[in-house]
Scaffold this active site. Structure first.
Site, PDB file in Angstrom:
ATOM      1  N   CYS A 111      -4.937   7.428   7.124  1.00  0.00           N
ATOM      2  CA  CYS A 111      -4.830   6.052   6.908  1.00  0.00           C
ATOM      3  C   CYS A 111      -6.171   6.841   5.781  1.00  0.00           C
ATOM      4  CB  CYS A 111      -4.843   5.363   7.395  1.00  0.00           C
ATOM      5  SG  CYS A 111      -5.129   3.848   6.419  1.00  0.00           S
TER       6      CYS A 111
ATOM      7  N   CYS B 238      -2.775   8.473  -0.809  1.00  0.00           N
ATOM      8  CA  CYS B 238      -2.698   6.835   0.417  1.00  0.00           C
ATOM      9  C   CYS B 238      -1.133   7.527   1.657  1.00  0.00           C
ATOM     10  CB  CYS B 238      -1.974   5.865  -0.537  1.00  0.00           C
ATOM     11  SG  CYS B 238      -1.410   4.921   0.770  1.00  0.00           S
TER      12      CYS B 238
HETATM   13  N1  DGL Z   1      -1.369   4.581   4.592  1.00  0.00           N
HETATM   14  C1  DGL Z   1      -1.827   4.032   4.561  1.00  0.00           C
HETATM   15  C2  DGL Z   1      -3.598   4.104   3.644  1.00  0.00           C
HETATM   16  O1  DGL Z   1      -3.027   5.907   3.904  1.00  0.00           O
HETATM   17  C3  DGL Z   1      -2.205   2.254   4.149  1.00  0.00           C
HETATM   18  C4  DGL Z   1      -1.257   1.591   2.893  1.00  0.00           C
HETATM   19  C5  DGL Z   1      -1.272   0.573   3.308  1.00  0.00           C
HETATM   20  O2  DGL Z   1      -1.281  -0.070   4.238  1.00  0.00           O
HETATM   21  O3  DGL Z   1      -1.621  -0.334   2.145  1.00  0.00           O
HETATM   22  O4  DGL Z   1      -3.790   4.079   2.560  1.00  0.00           O
END
Ligand code: DGL
Length: 241
Positions: free
Chosen positions: A70, A171
């Site tokens: 993440c 993200c």
């Molecule tokens: N997939 C996550 C990231 O890489 C979080 C996305 C989210 O839940 O806003 O930041």
């Protein structure tokens, strides 16, 4: 070797998919915190609280290593390290290393929390890379089925004509929009999951995969099978906050 991989939802599956591809002979536990997503709109304190309970879950499952799949939580790796002895990897550091080798100026697309926190941008600048940051708060709700429309050109228009050489998908959900982003900007994208899976050194063991999410819907189950290109039953497990 048993690896715990986590994200707010399906985004980290893009990282898991690359790990499974590069390092198939390992045991993986995946946790997607779908009950609490999006993480990208949460405060630093909330993200620490949510992340630490996932780290505890992984510790109870005796993982040897944790991968923060993440971008948003990766900005907080130093905080998470204070709560565990288990080695932790994030997706930002290897991405900065990779970008440094290939580009001088990039666009950074990420969640509001990642852009506001500034850690990713700071690390890129320290590596002498010019950055055009842009938060994309509409992408994750769209990909998790919480909103129906997304106008990519409208979303990205502020980074048109900025002479960027590539776009960091900052993200882990965003590789699911890779084609649309590349088409709109006419630039190559950098996938943090791919970069991490190539950079990380892992010892082989017995292949095994378990997927947990804090809230499971038929839409989510279909997405998991689609992203990982296999049928795997997602186990619903909501961890107390
Ligand atoms: N997939 C996550 C990231 O890489 C979080 C996305 C989210 O839940 O806003 O930041």
């Amino acid at each position: 070797m048993r690896i715990g991989v986590f994200d707010s939802g399906i985004g980290g599956l893009n990282v898991l998919k690359e790990l499974l591809h590069r390092h198939p002979n390992l045991e993986y536990l995946y946790y997607g915190d779908t009950f609490y997503l999006p993480y990208g709109e949460k405060s630093r304190e909330e993200l620490i609280k949510l992340g630490v309970r996932i780290i505890r879950f992984f510790e109870e499952a005796h993982v040897d290593r944790i991968v923060i799949a993440c971008g948003t939580c990766s900005s907080l790796i130093e905080e998470y390290k204070k709560y565990t002895e288990v080695p932790i990897d994030d997706v930002i550091c290897p991405t900065v290393e990779y970008t440094k080798k290939h580009y001088h100026k990039v666009a950074l697309l990420a969640t509001s929390a990642t852009i506001e926190n500034g850690t990713f941008e700071k690390k890129l600048k320290q590596a002498k890379i010019e950055v055009e940051p842009l938060s994309c708060p509409n992408f994750v709700p769209y990909l998790e089925g919480l909103s129906e429309h997304l106008n990519m050109d409208e979303e990205l228009k502020s980074i048109y004509h900025k002479d960027c050489e590539a776009v960091i998908l900052g993200c882990t959900h965003y590789p699911l929009l890779k084609n649309e982003i590349e088409k709109s900007l006419s630039l190559p994208t950098i996938d943090m999951g791919k970069v991490l899976s190539e950079a990380i050194k892992l010892e082989d063991s017995k292949p095994m995969l378990h997927i947990y999410m804090s809230k499971v819907t038929p839409f989510l189950q279909r997405n998991v099978n689609k992203i990982l290109e296999r049928d795997i039953l997602v186990i619903e497990k909501n961890l107390p906050v």
